[in-house]
Design an enzyme around this catalytic site. Structure first.
Site, PDB file in Angstrom:
ATOM      1  N   TYR A 103      12.436  22.421   9.480  1.00  0.00           N
ATOM      2  CA  TYR A 103      13.059  22.602  10.792  1.00  0.00           C
ATOM      3  C   TYR A 103      11.977  22.876  11.830  1.00  0.00           C
ATOM      4  CZ  TYR A 103      16.840  22.636  13.912  1.00  0.00           C
ATOM      5  OH  TYR A 103      17.632  22.278  14.958  1.00  0.00           O
ATOM      6  N   ARG A 156      19.109  15.785  23.774  1.00  0.00           N
ATOM      7  CA  ARG A 156      18.290  16.959  24.125  1.00  0.00           C
ATOM      8  C   ARG A 156      17.799  17.582  22.823  1.00  0.00           C
ATOM      9  NH1 ARG A 156      19.340  22.515  23.625  1.00  0.00           N
ATOM     10  NH2 ARG A 156      18.348  21.647  21.847  1.00  0.00           N
ATOM     11  N   LYS A 174      19.173  20.580   9.950  1.00  0.00           N
ATOM     12  CA  LYS A 174      20.140  21.684  10.068  1.00  0.00           C
ATOM     13  C   LYS A 174      20.995  21.784   8.810  1.00  0.00           C
ATOM     14  CE  LYS A 174      20.079  23.777  14.082  1.00  0.00           C
ATOM     15  NZ  LYS A 174      20.592  24.456  15.234  1.00  0.00           N
ATOM     16  N   GLU A 245      25.385  19.290  18.100  1.00  0.00           N
ATOM     17  CA  GLU A 245      23.981  19.710  18.086  1.00  0.00           C
ATOM     18  C   GLU A 245      23.135  18.869  19.036  1.00  0.00           C
ATOM     19  OE1 GLU A 245      22.808  22.201  16.179  1.00  0.00           O
ATOM     20  OE2 GLU A 245      20.783  21.900  16.906  1.00  0.00           O
ATOM     21  N   ASP A 246      22.386  19.541  19.896  1.00  0.00           N
ATOM     22  CA  ASP A 246      21.396  18.888  20.742  1.00  0.00           C
ATOM     23  C   ASP A 246      21.958  17.771  21.625  1.00  0.00           C
ATOM     24  OD1 ASP A 246      19.623  20.715  19.880  1.00  0.00           O
ATOM     25  OD2 ASP A 246      18.286  19.370  18.821  1.00  0.00           O
ATOM     26  N   ASN A 249      23.206  18.928  28.531  1.00  0.00           N
ATOM     27  CA  ASN A 249      24.150  19.734  29.325  1.00  0.00           C
ATOM     28  C   ASN A 249      25.404  18.997  29.747  1.00  0.00           C
ATOM     29  OD1 ASN A 249      22.540  22.077  31.517  1.00  0.00           O
ATOM     30  ND2 ASN A 249      22.421  21.900  29.342  1.00  0.00           N
ATOM     31  N   ASP A 268      26.162  24.715  18.322  1.00  0.00           N
ATOM     32  CA  ASP A 268      25.177  25.715  17.906  1.00  0.00           C
ATOM     33  C   ASP A 268      24.225  26.100  19.027  1.00  0.00           C
ATOM     34  OD1 ASP A 268      24.069  27.370  15.845  1.00  0.00           O
ATOM     35  OD2 ASP A 268      22.317  26.081  15.953  1.00  0.00           O
ATOM     36  N   ASP A 269      23.903  25.146  19.886  1.00  0.00           N
ATOM     37  CA  ASP A 269      22.965  25.444  20.979  1.00  0.00           C
ATOM     38  C   ASP A 269      23.562  26.472  21.931  1.00  0.00           C
ATOM     39  OD1 ASP A 269      21.119  23.374  20.124  1.00  0.00           O
ATOM     40  OD2 ASP A 269      22.721  22.031  20.722  1.00  0.00           O
ATOM     41  N   ALA A 302      19.092  28.022  32.613  1.00  0.00           N
ATOM     42  CA  ALA A 302      20.536  28.231  32.727  1.00  0.00           C
ATOM     43  C   ALA A 302      21.264  27.043  32.115  1.00  0.00           C
ATOM     44  CB  ALA A 302      20.922  28.403  34.201  1.00  0.00           C
ATOM     45  N   GLY A 303      20.820  26.661  30.929  1.00  0.00           N
ATOM     46  CA  GLY A 303      21.443  25.538  30.239  1.00  0.00           C
ATOM     47  C   GLY A 303      22.369  26.043  29.143  1.00  0.00           C
ATOM     48  N   GLU A 304      22.457  25.223  28.092  1.00  0.00           N
ATOM     49  CA  GLU A 304      23.388  25.562  27.013  1.00  0.00           C
ATOM     50  C   GLU A 304      23.055  26.903  26.386  1.00  0.00           C
ATOM     51  OE1 GLU A 304      23.508  22.031  24.384  1.00  0.00           O
ATOM     52  OE2 GLU A 304      22.902  21.049  26.234  1.00  0.00           O
ATOM     53  N   ALA A 305      21.776  27.081  26.058  1.00  0.00           N
ATOM     54  CA  ALA A 305      21.376  28.321  25.399  1.00  0.00           C
ATOM     55  C   ALA A 305      21.594  29.500  26.341  1.00  0.00           C
ATOM     56  CB  ALA A 305      19.919  28.224  24.969  1.00  0.00           C
ATOM     57  N   ASN A 408      11.910  26.068  22.021  1.00  0.00           N
ATOM     58  CA  ASN A 408      11.351  25.362  20.864  1.00  0.00           C
ATOM     59  C   ASN A 408      10.886  23.983  21.280  1.00  0.00           C
ATOM     60  OD1 ASN A 408      11.947  27.357  18.908  1.00  0.00           O
ATOM     61  ND2 ASN A 408      14.082  26.680  18.848  1.00  0.00           N
ATOM     62  N   ASN A 453      18.385  30.315  15.015  1.00  0.00           N
ATOM     63  CA  ASN A 453      19.824  30.170  14.781  1.00  0.00           C
ATOM     64  C   ASN A 453      20.154  30.099  13.298  1.00  0.00           C
ATOM     65  OD1 ASN A 453      19.316  29.599  17.450  1.00  0.00           O
ATOM     66  ND2 ASN A 453      21.037  28.198  17.638  1.00  0.00           N
TER      67      ASN A 453
HETATM   68  P1  NAD Z   1      19.176  22.850  28.467  1.00  0.00           P
HETATM   69  O1  NAD Z   1      18.575  21.558  28.807  1.00  0.00           O
HETATM   70  O2  NAD Z   1      20.652  22.952  28.368  1.00  0.00           O
HETATM   71  O3  NAD Z   1      18.722  23.947  29.547  1.00  0.00           O
HETATM   72  C1  NAD Z   1      17.419  24.087  30.035  1.00  0.00           C
HETATM   73  C2  NAD Z   1      17.489  24.947  31.278  1.00  0.00           C
HETATM   74  O4  NAD Z   1      16.162  25.250  31.701  1.00  0.00           O
HETATM   75  C3  NAD Z   1      18.183  24.279  32.463  1.00  0.00           C
HETATM   76  O5  NAD Z   1      19.051  25.194  33.080  1.00  0.00           O
HETATM   77  C4  NAD Z   1      17.033  23.966  33.417  1.00  0.00           C
HETATM   78  O6  NAD Z   1      17.422  24.022  34.775  1.00  0.00           O
HETATM   79  C5  NAD Z   1      16.093  25.104  33.100  1.00  0.00           C
HETATM   80  N1  NAD Z   1      14.752  24.821  33.538  1.00  0.00           N
HETATM   81  C6  NAD Z   1      14.034  23.688  33.382  1.00  0.00           C
HETATM   82  N2  NAD Z   1      12.855  23.804  33.989  1.00  0.00           N
HETATM   83  C7  NAD Z   1      12.807  25.024  34.531  1.00  0.00           C
HETATM   84  C8  NAD Z   1      11.846  25.725  35.282  1.00  0.00           C
HETATM   85  N3  NAD Z   1      10.681  25.179  35.572  1.00  0.00           N
HETATM   86  N4  NAD Z   1      12.149  26.970  35.693  1.00  0.00           N
HETATM   87  C9  NAD Z   1      13.322  27.536  35.365  1.00  0.00           C
HETATM   88  N5  NAD Z   1      14.271  26.927  34.653  1.00  0.00           N
HETATM   89  C10 NAD Z   1      14.016  25.682  34.238  1.00  0.00           C
HETATM   90  O7  NAD Z   1      18.538  23.309  27.128  1.00  0.00           O
HETATM   91  P2  NAD Z   1      19.015  24.489  26.174  1.00  0.00           P
HETATM   92  O8  NAD Z   1      19.889  23.981  25.110  1.00  0.00           O
HETATM   93  O9  NAD Z   1      19.525  25.609  26.979  1.00  0.00           O
HETATM   94  O10 NAD Z   1      17.634  24.845  25.474  1.00  0.00           O
HETATM   95  C11 NAD Z   1      16.550  25.318  26.236  1.00  0.00           C
HETATM   96  C12 NAD Z   1      15.418  25.712  25.325  1.00  0.00           C
HETATM   97  O11 NAD Z   1      15.844  26.746  24.464  1.00  0.00           O
HETATM   98  C13 NAD Z   1      14.917  24.584  24.435  1.00  0.00           C
HETATM   99  O12 NAD Z   1      13.531  24.624  24.352  1.00  0.00           O
HETATM  100  C14 NAD Z   1      15.501  24.909  23.083  1.00  0.00           C
HETATM  101  O13 NAD Z   1      14.678  24.461  22.029  1.00  0.00           O
HETATM  102  C15 NAD Z   1      15.525  26.408  23.136  1.00  0.00           C
HETATM  103  N6  NAD Z   1      16.519  26.963  22.217  1.00  0.00           N
HETATM  104  C16 NAD Z   1      16.101  27.903  21.327  1.00  0.00           C
HETATM  105  C17 NAD Z   1      16.982  28.444  20.437  1.00  0.00           C
HETATM  106  C18 NAD Z   1      16.515  29.506  19.489  1.00  0.00           C
HETATM  107  O14 NAD Z   1      15.373  29.745  19.386  1.00  0.00           O
HETATM  108  N7  NAD Z   1      17.342  30.168  18.778  1.00  0.00           N
HETATM  109  C19 NAD Z   1      18.300  28.004  20.417  1.00  0.00           C
HETATM  110  C20 NAD Z   1      18.707  27.045  21.347  1.00  0.00           C
HETATM  111  C21 NAD Z   1      17.800  26.533  22.253  1.00  0.00           C
END
Ligand code: NAD
Length: 554
Positions: A103, A156, A174, A245-246, A249, A268-269, A302-305, A408, A453
């Site tokens: 992973y 994504r 996964k 998964e992935d 938005n 999961d995200d 401010a995305g999915e996570a 990640n 996760n």
């Molecule tokens: P996403 O695309 O839904 O959201 C990304 C967010 O980051 C968006 O709101 C975007 O506007 C913002 N962004 C981009 N550039 C930016 C900047 N320069 N300044 C401020 N904000 C900015 O993606 P996601 O699913 O939310 O995932 C985001 C990250 O979190 C990925 O790298 C993913 O690998 C990681 N993630 C980690 C875990 C974990 O470790 N458990 C779980 C899920 C996601």
């Protein structure tokens, strides 16, 4: 009935060379003398019979000999296509070494180069060209009893963006974790990639790209394809858990809302990340003191996570007595255009609940200075976004600043473990999405936690599958977070780790599964009559990667 009573479910056992090509039943050089005679294997294997432990030793030797992690990824994939029991024995017994290969972070590189390292197909590919035929394609999958599906459209992938059909590495990885971490039988897992095209020019121009070379399907055509797939899955596998998964938005939140009350599904995200992060915060509070409701939490991303974590934290703060509005007021977001505030007119729907009254702010440093958060959570996919100055400010405002750089793979982390500790004089509580090595600082060793996760979704999946829950609910992710936090020992906290060691993952998963199964019964969602000893029942459902006696269907 436990899974092992019917191991693996439904498929007939073949003999001779075909058996050696059946990864679920091929034990290779470990077939006994008796089995070699009975199963027509005599002469097809070298004479000496090896134990599984000896086979593991050989695998680890070869693993160590590989020049880099991508080669190790390829090697482990090949092993899993040859002998699944041995693959899982190796992974389960060496989980901290193997997880970063099967992973994140290595799977990210594998997805980027999928077309170039491609050997053998894994999982089911359904493309935009298959519209109208998805049900019949699903019939091609050889297993009748599928309990967990991980589905991606590859838009994504981790923090790496649109990788199209190459995203298949993610559902495959996964589902390996479902099996390794929670004992979901590998024969009952199904990775699916929905190939709706890609907008990634590098892939379009790559002669070895494995997917459709066309722009991504959008709008109604996209929705119809997803609908057809979900309907076909529900018809063939009515009790299956479907993990989204992935997805990007624009589709992730919509699809979750559309299907969460119609199917046994979750994202999961959004939800898994929320749960693992909340667990990390509960653990961190044992070190900082105070309650969750007293925290000011600033998210970068401010995305999915980010929004998923925010929503679960809001529920958790409400449990501690805040109103929803008060709880939301404690959570702030910075996205690519600055602080999410009321006066902005460019906010996507999922951010609106967190648009508070505040003057516009363009950058993270100013937001930190203005809000003085107690916790800073990076989920933006922006490497090095937590600068020395920003982390330093966090240490100025807080005796023990909470800094989670969750993006990640490792290359996208907002800061490294070493930076977090050195820039705060060793005071930070740090967790990351991908693993970092322990850090020596001022004579102390800091072992940061991995907010992976994988601590959550396998256990949730096990609980849901074991009691055949009709739905996956937010309450299940809340209880999973609390259960995970309880598994963190004082010794873990002393080291700076807000999660238990990965080696404990199977017992952590069974504890989470138990609590999730309890919720399924409380919410009237379980289809299995409640057993007297629910924990024993859940554990009996867990597949162990040992060799069993094979008998032929006559
Ligand atoms: P996403 O695309 O839904 O959201 C990304 C967010 O980051 C968006 O709101 C975007 O506007 C913002 N962004 C981009 N550039 C930016 C900047 N320069 N300044 C401020 N904000 C900015 O993606 P996601 O699913 O939310 O995932 C985001 C990250 O979190 C990925 O790298 C993913 O690998 C990681 N993630 C980690 C875990 C974990 O470790 N458990 C779980 C899920 C996601």
């Amino acid at each position: 009935m436990s899974q092992d009573d019917d191991n693996p479910p439904t498929k007939k056992i073949s003999k001779g060379i075909n058996l050696l090509h059946d990864p679920l039943r091929n034990y290779g050089t470990a077939f006994s003398e008796e089995a070699r005679d009975e199963l027509g294997l005599r002469g097809l294997l070298p004479p000496r019979v090896f134990t599984q432990a000896e086979q593991v030793q050989r695998v680890l030797e070869n693993f160590a000999r590989k020049p880099d992690d991508l080669e190790r990824y390829i090697m482990l994939n090949a092993l899993s296509s040859r002998n699944e029991n041995l693959f899982y024995r190796v992974v389960v017994d060496n989980i901290d070494k193997m997880m970063p290969i099967i992973y994140t972070p290595t799977v990210g590189q594998a997805c980027q180069e999928y077309g170039h390292i491609f050997r053998q197909p894994r999982g089911l590919f359904i493309s935009a060209n298959d519209k109208g035929n998805i049900a019949s394609i699903l019939e091609n999958w050889p297993h009748d009893d599928v309990r967990v599906i991980v589905l991606t459209d590859g838009e994504r992938i981790l923090g790496l963006g649109d990788l199209g059909a190459n995203g298949m590495g993610i559902p495959v990885g996964k589902l390996s974790l479902y099996t390794a971490c929670a004992g979901i039988h590998p024969a009952t897992t199904l990775p699916i990639t929905l190939d709706v095209g890609t907008n990634n020019e590098t892939l379009i121009n790559d002669p070895l790209y494995i997917g459709l070379k066309q722009p991504r399907l959008r709008g109604e055509a996209y929705d119809e394809l997803v609908e057809e797939l979900i309907t076909a899955v529900q018809a063939r596998y009515p009790h299956t858990l479907i993990q989204f998964e992935d997805f990007a938005n624009i589709n992730a939140f919509r699809l979750l809302e559309k299907y969460r009350d119609r199917a046994c599904t979750f994202n999961d995200d959004v939800q898994g990340t929320a749960s693992v992060t909340l667990a990390g915060l509960y653990s961190a509070l044992r070190l900082t003191g105070g309650q969750l409701k007293d925290q000011t939490i600033l998210f970068m991303g401010a995305g999915e996570a980010g929004i998923g974590i925010g929503d679960l934290i809001v529920s958790a703060m409400q449990e501690e007595g805040l109103s929803e509005a008060e709880a939301r007021a404690n959570c702030w977001f910075v996205d690519s255009r600055g602080l999410v505030v009321k006066s902005r007119t460019d906010l996507a729907h999922h951010k609106l609940a967190y648009a508070h009254e505040h003057a516009p702010v363009k950058d993270l440093l100013t937001a930190v200075e203005s809000l003085k958060p107690t916790a800073l959570i990076g989920v933006s996919g922006q490497a090095h976004a937590f600068t020395k100055e920003i982390v330093g400010r966090m240490a100025e405002y807080n005796e023990i600043p909470i800094i989670f750089a969750l993006s990640n793979p490792t290359s996208k982390a907002e800061c490294t473990a070493e930076e977090a500790y050195t820039w705060t004089n060793g005071r930070a509580i740090f967790a990351s999405g991908s693993p970092f090595d322990p850090v020596e600082y001022n004579g102390k060793t800091y072992v940061s936690g991995q907010g992976n996760n994988a601590y959550i979704f396998p256990g949730v999946g096990l609980g849901v599958c074991a009691v055949k829950s009709h739905r996956v609910t937010d309450e299940m992710f809340m209880v999973a977070a609390k259960t995970l936090a309880k598994e963190v020992s004082e010794k873990d906290l002393d080291l700076g780790r807000v999660y238990p060691p990965l080696q404990a993952i199977r017992s952590v998963s069974s504890a989470i599964a138990l609590s999730v199964a309890e919720v399924a019964y409380q919410q009237g969602l379980a289809a299995v009559p409640r057993p007297d000893d629910l924990l024993a029942y859940v554990k009996s459902y867990m597949y162990e990667p040992t060799y069993k006696k094979l008998t032929i269907d006559r």
